[in-house]
Design a protein around this motif. Sequence first.
Motif, PDB file in Angstrom:
ATOM      1  N   ASP A  91     -11.401   5.554   7.754  1.00 17.06           N
ATOM      2  CA  ASP A  91     -11.028   4.716   8.893  1.00 17.06           C
ATOM      3  C   ASP A  91      -9.916   3.751   8.499  1.00 17.06           C
ATOM      4  O   ASP A  91      -9.360   3.824   7.405  1.00 17.06           O
ATOM      5  CB  ASP A  91     -12.244   3.988   9.448  1.00 17.06           C
ATOM      6  N   SER A  92      -9.597   2.827   9.394  1.00 18.64           N
ATOM      7  CA  SER A  92      -8.481   1.900   9.156  1.00 18.64           C
ATOM      8  C   SER A  92      -8.740   0.955   7.996  1.00 18.64           C
ATOM      9  O   SER A  92      -7.797   0.384   7.433  1.00 18.64           O
ATOM     10  CB  SER A  92      -8.203   1.085  10.427  1.00 18.64           C
ATOM     11  N   GLN A  93     -10.001   0.786   7.605  1.00 16.03           N
ATOM     12  CA  GLN A  93     -10.345  -0.072   6.471  1.00 16.03           C
ATOM     13  C   GLN A  93     -10.479   0.701   5.170  1.00 16.03           C
ATOM     14  O   GLN A  93     -10.804   0.115   4.133  1.00 16.03           O
ATOM     15  CB  GLN A  93     -11.671  -0.799   6.764  1.00 16.03           C
ATOM     16  N   LYS A 155      -7.981   7.387  10.446  1.00 15.14           N
ATOM     17  CA  LYS A 155      -6.637   6.854  10.217  1.00 15.14           C
ATOM     18  C   LYS A 155      -5.954   7.505   9.025  1.00 15.14           C
ATOM     19  O   LYS A 155      -4.737   7.443   8.894  1.00 15.14           O
ATOM     20  CB  LYS A 155      -6.707   5.335   9.997  1.00 15.14           C
TER      21      LYS A 155
END
Length: 499
Positions: A91-93, A155
């Motif tokens: 993911d984005s993190q 992402k």
Amino acid sequence: MLLLGIDLGTSSIKISVVDHESQKTLASVSYPDEESPIQSAQAGWAEQDPNMWWEHIKMGIQKAHSKGAYNPNDIKYIGIAYQMHGLVLLDSQGNTLRNAIIWCDSRAVPIGQKAFRELGEQAILQTHLNSPGNFTASKFKWVQENEPEIYRKTKHLLLPGDFVSYRLTGEYCTTHSALSEGVLWDFSKNSLSKTILDHYKLDTSVIPAIHPVFDDHGRILPTIADELGLAHDVHVTYKAGDQPNNALSLNVMQAGEVAATAGTSGVIYGVSDDLVYDKQSRVNTFAHVNHREDATRTGVLLCINGTGILYNWIRKIAGGGLSYDEINQIAAEAPVGAQDLRIFPFGNGAERMLNDRMIQASIMDIDFNRHDRASLFRAAQEGIAFAFRYGLDIMRENGMIPKVIRAGHANLFRSAVFRSSFVATTNTPLELYQNDGSVGAALGAGIGAHAYRDAQEALGGLQRIADFAPEPVLCDQYEALYQGWKEELIKKLNIKKTI
């Protein structure tokens, strides 16, 4: 100056530390002691947790340090080899969204076959050298269709080696070789495949920056350096799939040279200076570690999913706690042909060389009065050798005709029974080397850091420890045994086709 190599395998992590100047391996370890699990929620599925890989890598590095054979602060460059074709989604993190869908997972086969037909088989083979099959791009399409929420949160799409590099450096990047193994590389345009991404309607923004194989892939994060007891100026300078890396570690770099491995899967990997492909995509072609736009070097790869995993299964079922070396010795007690016991090692997902068919493994013609453990152990090794021969004949159809095959003294190639059956069945000389994928990754890091001029210099210390030539009488015996085994395999394929 020291080089650290990481080899992310299916069964375990291997770590080696090599002195750059002497090319001497100062420490070499594996972690964990037992094979890592593969999760299979449904038939044909195969997953592993990338976070498990990362924890095992950290433990492996600490285990290498504990040998006390070097000063960890002297490590300056890291190389990574990894199990190919896997799908890791973040993911984005930078957190993993699901387990990795690994190389032997078959769930995306129908998706890849459909795309192969719709895109035009010859057109896609000429540009991508492979059918989309169950490779990384098709796996991602499966996620889009079946796990839309995970797809929307994605992402970053990474190959397994890219994930390890990210955890070390915090940077998202991949290589053209990695993308080619995911069938995401267009060789005709020497670029990321717009054809595949557009056809699958996949988000291109998830593809990270593309670097050469030998390159600076990032500097280690200070927090990770502290955790691993490393200096803060360490860089990752090499990333390659396990089979291209095995070829590098055996100095298989030029056209006509051929390497083999027999770990969880079995592979014959030959280097070509042409953009070659099999018309049925039964063997696959990827960018080799030294492939460039102005100097074609492709790796033609035969993969058999069920080799070492079969032998591990038989060890668990019938080994009674014996080591592999011990069951190899027992196997040698059975005669050639294992008293007509036949084993077909195809129980680890769809087999590419069988046109992505999943026929499962089987044991034939068991005689309760004649067959014992020795027969079973030998039949398993001979069945694996026969599978290699079946695939090698496909490679020969495509112009890859090895004069000699190089392999490391590891896994099944440690077994005298397997070596003799492999050499006799393929009728090809075998050169055995003292090599290790993690050592190859370390030396690759040296090449990427320009500590060596090229692979020839990096592998100057490669040690050949034995040669095995085909023996005519044994070749005749195994040819007859192989033809009988092949006849039964063809029957199995025809039966499965009609069901």
